[in-house]
Design a protein around this motif. Structure first.
Motif, PDB file in Angstrom:
ATOM      1  N   LEU A 262      -6.951 -13.669   3.940  1.00 20.07           N
ATOM      2  CA  LEU A 262      -5.896 -12.959   4.671  1.00 20.07           C
ATOM      3  C   LEU A 262      -4.936 -13.946   5.328  1.00 20.07           C
ATOM      4  CD1 LEU A 262      -8.032 -10.087   6.191  1.00 20.07           C
ATOM      5  CD2 LEU A 262      -6.172  -9.812   4.525  1.00 20.07           C
ATOM      6  N   GLY A 263      -5.474 -15.041   5.840  1.00 20.54           N
ATOM      7  CA  GLY A 263      -4.619 -16.069   6.428  1.00 20.54           C
ATOM      8  C   GLY A 263      -3.654 -16.647   5.411  1.00 20.54           C
ATOM      9  N   ARG A 264      -4.131 -16.841   4.179  1.00 24.26           N
ATOM     10  CA  ARG A 264      -3.241 -17.337   3.128  1.00 24.26           C
ATOM     11  C   ARG A 264      -2.151 -16.320   2.811  1.00 24.26           C
ATOM     12  NH1 ARG A 264       0.404 -19.937   1.082  1.00 24.26           N
ATOM     13  NH2 ARG A 264       0.543 -20.070  -1.174  1.00 24.26           N
ATOM     14  N   ILE A 265      -2.521 -15.059   2.708  1.00 19.81           N
ATOM     15  CA  ILE A 265      -1.537 -14.015   2.403  1.00 19.81           C
ATOM     16  C   ILE A 265      -0.502 -13.925   3.522  1.00 19.81           C
ATOM     17  CG2 ILE A 265      -1.221 -11.533   2.015  1.00 19.81           C
ATOM     18  CD1 ILE A 265      -4.075 -11.604   0.717  1.00 19.81           C
ATOM     19  N   LYS A 266      -0.936 -14.138   4.757  1.00 17.89           N
ATOM     20  CA  LYS A 266      -0.022 -14.098   5.899  1.00 17.89           C
ATOM     21  C   LYS A 266       1.053 -15.169   5.800  1.00 17.89           C
ATOM     22  CE  LYS A 266       0.038 -14.008  10.915  1.00 17.89           C
ATOM     23  NZ  LYS A 266      -0.738 -14.132  12.138  1.00 17.89           N
ATOM     24  N   GLU A 267       0.753 -16.284   5.154  1.00 20.14           N
ATOM     25  CA  GLU A 267       1.726 -17.370   4.989  1.00 20.14           C
ATOM     26  C   GLU A 267       2.833 -17.028   3.985  1.00 20.14           C
ATOM     27  OE1 GLU A 267      -1.574 -20.959   5.582  1.00 20.14           O
ATOM     28  OE2 GLU A 267      -0.762 -20.511   3.593  1.00 20.14           O
ATOM     29  N   LEU A 268       2.619 -16.012   3.185  1.00 24.97           N
ATOM     30  CA  LEU A 268       3.536 -15.662   2.100  1.00 24.97           C
ATOM     31  C   LEU A 268       4.505 -14.564   2.540  1.00 24.97           C
ATOM     32  CD1 LEU A 268       0.847 -15.640  -0.716  1.00 24.97           C
ATOM     33  CD2 LEU A 268       2.475 -17.474  -0.168  1.00 24.97           C
ATOM     34  N   PRO A 269       5.545 -14.307   1.754  1.00 31.76           N
ATOM     35  CA  PRO A 269       6.459 -13.215   2.097  1.00 31.76           C
ATOM     36  C   PRO A 269       5.694 -11.888   2.229  1.00 31.76           C
ATOM     37  CG  PRO A 269       7.356 -14.535   0.300  1.00 31.76           C
ATOM     38  CD  PRO A 269       5.949 -15.016   0.541  1.00 31.76           C
ATOM     39  N   SER A 270       6.070 -11.075   3.180  1.00 31.94           N
ATOM     40  CA  SER A 270       5.359  -9.820   3.444  1.00 31.94           C
ATOM     41  C   SER A 270       5.343  -8.886   2.235  1.00 31.94           C
ATOM     42  CB  SER A 270       5.954  -9.112   4.660  1.00 31.94           C
ATOM     43  OG  SER A 270       7.311  -8.799   4.414  1.00 31.94           O
ATOM     44  N   SER A 271       6.298  -9.055   1.332  1.00 34.06           N
ATOM     45  CA  SER A 271       6.376  -8.195   0.147  1.00 34.06           C
ATOM     46  C   SER A 271       5.203  -8.413  -0.811  1.00 34.06           C
ATOM     47  CB  SER A 271       7.693  -8.441  -0.592  1.00 34.06           C
ATOM     48  OG  SER A 271       7.762  -9.789  -1.035  1.00 34.06           O
ATOM     49  N   VAL A 272       4.475  -9.534  -0.668  1.00 34.73           N
ATOM     50  CA  VAL A 272       3.350  -9.837  -1.554  1.00 34.73           C
ATOM     51  C   VAL A 272       2.310  -8.715  -1.519  1.00 34.73           C
ATOM     52  CG1 VAL A 272       1.343 -11.376  -1.768  1.00 34.73           C
ATOM     53  CG2 VAL A 272       3.634 -12.327  -1.602  1.00 34.73           C
ATOM     54  N   LEU A 273       2.115  -8.113  -0.354  1.00 35.23           N
ATOM     55  CA  LEU A 273       1.114  -7.049  -0.224  1.00 35.23           C
ATOM     56  C   LEU A 273       1.388  -5.880  -1.155  1.00 35.23           C
ATOM     57  CD1 LEU A 273       0.263  -6.437   3.536  1.00 35.23           C
ATOM     58  CD2 LEU A 273      -1.253  -7.236   1.735  1.00 35.23           C
ATOM     59  N   SER A 274       2.643  -5.522  -1.312  1.00 32.36           N
ATOM     60  CA  SER A 274       2.967  -4.293  -2.037  1.00 32.36           C
ATOM     61  C   SER A 274       3.612  -4.509  -3.399  1.00 32.36           C
ATOM     62  CB  SER A 274       3.879  -3.420  -1.173  1.00 32.36           C
ATOM     63  OG  SER A 274       5.068  -4.126  -0.859  1.00 32.36           O
ATOM     64  N   GLN A 275       3.737  -5.761  -3.835  1.00 26.96           N
ATOM     65  CA  GLN A 275       4.297  -6.012  -5.157  1.00 26.96           C
ATOM     66  C   GLN A 275       3.342  -5.486  -6.223  1.00 26.96           C
ATOM     67  OE1 GLN A 275       5.550 -10.352  -4.364  1.00 26.96           O
ATOM     68  NE2 GLN A 275       6.707  -9.714  -6.173  1.00 26.96           N
ATOM     69  N   GLU A 276       3.876  -4.677  -7.130  1.00 26.22           N
ATOM     70  CA  GLU A 276       3.035  -4.108  -8.175  1.00 26.22           C
ATOM     71  C   GLU A 276       2.858  -5.099  -9.309  1.00 26.22           C
ATOM     72  OE1 GLU A 276       3.783  -0.129  -9.381  1.00 26.22           O
ATOM     73  OE2 GLU A 276       4.035   0.562  -7.315  1.00 26.22           O
ATOM     74  N   LEU A 277       1.662  -5.073  -9.900  1.00 23.75           N
ATOM     75  CA  LEU A 277       1.378  -5.921 -11.034  1.00 23.75           C
ATOM     76  C   LEU A 277       0.301  -5.271 -11.878  1.00 23.75           C
ATOM     77  CD1 LEU A 277      -0.749  -8.937  -9.836  1.00 23.75           C
ATOM     78  CD2 LEU A 277       0.178  -7.318  -8.255  1.00 23.75           C
ATOM     79  N   ASN A 278       0.161  -5.739 -13.088  1.00 21.55           N
ATOM     80  CA  ASN A 278      -0.841  -5.206 -13.999  1.00 21.55           C
ATOM     81  C   ASN A 278      -2.106  -6.045 -13.851  1.00 21.55           C
ATOM     82  OD1 ASN A 278      -2.116  -3.818 -16.010  1.00 21.55           O
ATOM     83  ND2 ASN A 278      -1.037  -4.814 -17.686  1.00 21.55           N
ATOM     84  N   SER A 279      -3.001  -5.592 -13.002  1.00 24.45           N
ATOM     85  CA  SER A 279      -4.204  -6.362 -12.698  1.00 24.45           C
ATOM     86  C   SER A 279      -5.337  -5.402 -12.349  1.00 24.45           C
ATOM     87  CB  SER A 279      -3.912  -7.330 -11.541  1.00 24.45           C
ATOM     88  OG  SER A 279      -4.938  -8.279 -11.426  1.00 24.45           O
ATOM     89  N   SER A 280      -6.355  -5.909 -11.696  1.00 26.55           N
ATOM     90  CA  SER A 280      -7.509  -5.096 -11.302  1.00 26.55           C
ATOM     91  C   SER A 280      -7.119  -3.949 -10.377  1.00 26.55           C
ATOM     92  CB  SER A 280      -8.530  -5.966 -10.572  1.00 26.55           C
ATOM     93  OG  SER A 280      -8.782  -7.134 -11.272  1.00 26.55           O
ATOM     94  N   PHE A 281      -6.133  -4.182  -9.552  1.00 30.11           N
ATOM     95  CA  PHE A 281      -5.604  -3.200  -8.614  1.00 30.11           C
ATOM     96  C   PHE A 281      -4.091  -3.212  -8.760  1.00 30.11           C
ATOM     97  CE2 PHE A 281      -9.632  -4.600  -6.838  1.00 30.11           C
ATOM     98  CZ  PHE A 281     -10.223  -3.413  -6.442  1.00 30.11           C
ATOM     99  N   PRO A 282      -3.424  -2.107  -8.425  1.00 25.19           N
ATOM    100  CA  PRO A 282      -1.967  -2.083  -8.580  1.00 25.19           C
ATOM    101  C   PRO A 282      -1.227  -3.025  -7.638  1.00 25.19           C
ATOM    102  CG  PRO A 282      -2.768   0.020  -7.702  1.00 25.19           C
ATOM    103  CD  PRO A 282      -3.964  -0.812  -8.041  1.00 25.19           C
ATOM    104  N   THR A 283      -1.820  -3.298  -6.470  1.00 28.03           N
ATOM    105  CA  THR A 283      -1.216  -4.216  -5.500  1.00 28.03           C
ATOM    106  C   THR A 283      -2.336  -4.946  -4.762  1.00 28.03           C
ATOM    107  OG1 THR A 283      -1.216  -2.695  -3.608  1.00 28.03           O
ATOM    108  CG2 THR A 283       0.739  -2.622  -5.071  1.00 28.03           C
ATOM    109  N   ILE A 284      -1.985  -6.026  -4.116  1.00 27.60           N
ATOM    110  CA  ILE A 284      -2.955  -6.747  -3.287  1.00 27.60           C
ATOM    111  C   ILE A 284      -3.429  -5.848  -2.146  1.00 27.60           C
ATOM    112  CG2 ILE A 284      -3.189  -8.672  -1.648  1.00 27.60           C
ATOM    113  CD1 ILE A 284      -1.554 -10.354  -3.667  1.00 27.60           C
ATOM    114  N   ALA A 285      -2.533  -5.054  -1.588  1.00 31.03           N
ATOM    115  CA  ALA A 285      -2.925  -4.132  -0.515  1.00 31.03           C
ATOM    116  C   ALA A 285      -4.027  -3.183  -0.992  1.00 31.03           C
ATOM    117  CB  ALA A 285      -1.719  -3.355  -0.005  1.00 31.03           C
TER     118      ALA A 285
END
Length: 171
Positions: A20-43
């Motif tokens: 979570l600390g690493r994700i906090k260092e990144l742009p806030s949009s990272v949480l909700s960016q959609e991608l084709n992976s195990s889950f639709p978003t990191i959130a």
């Protein structure tokens, strides 16, 4: 003598806060960016880890598994808006786990689980704790992959790195 279920719970808490600390260092949009992976978003991945941790906490606290699953299912799809919210939510649940574990006198106590997906089995409190940690480790790996898919480096949160974060004990 090391109490491995407690040690692993401490590691799980540290690893969650590390990613979570690493994700906090990144742009806030990272949480909700959609991608084709195990889950639709990191959130969604973070919410899933939390929902399962919460469900097992309820089971460890005495709730029947079927009831705990029903109570926590809505958490699985409920995403939070900020990393800070995830950090606070995870920290609060970790505190409840640590308070629970302090009250335990026998982590090798056997209980019967009635899992609506897998059936009935007997296991110990310590095995359930180890499952919580293992589940979190698996999905933190998903989050790391998702970060890379989004063009960001992840961070190490392996158990062996956790060892180096602990103060050296002199004998």
């Amino acid at each position: 003598m090391t109490n491995y279920p407690v040690e692993m719970l401490n590691y799980h808490t540290w690893a969650n806060q590390t990613i979570l600390g690493r994700i906090k260092e990144l742009p806030s949009s990272v949480l909700s960016q959609e991608l084709n992976s195990s889950f639709p978003t990191i959130a969604h991945a973070l919410s899933h880890i939390y929902a399962v941790d919460q469900m097992w906490y309820l089971v460890l606290s005495g709730m029947e598994m079927r009831e705990a699953l029903q109570e926590c299912m809505p958490l699985n799809g409920k995403t939070l808006l900020t990393v800070e919210e995830y950090m606070d939510t995870y920290a609060e649940l970790a505190e409840r786990y640590h308070e629970w574990i302090q009250r335990q006198t026998d982590l090798e106590q056997t209980i019967t689980l009635d899992n609506p997906y897998a059936g009935i089995c007997e296991t110990t409190l310590s095995n359930m704790l180890l499952h919580v940690v293992n589940h979190g480790t698996y999905h933190r790996g998903n989050v790391s992959t998702m970060l890379r898919q989004l063009g960001h480096a992840s961070t190490m949160n392996d158990y062996c790195l956790y060892w180096y974060q602990q103060p050296v004990q002199s004998n």
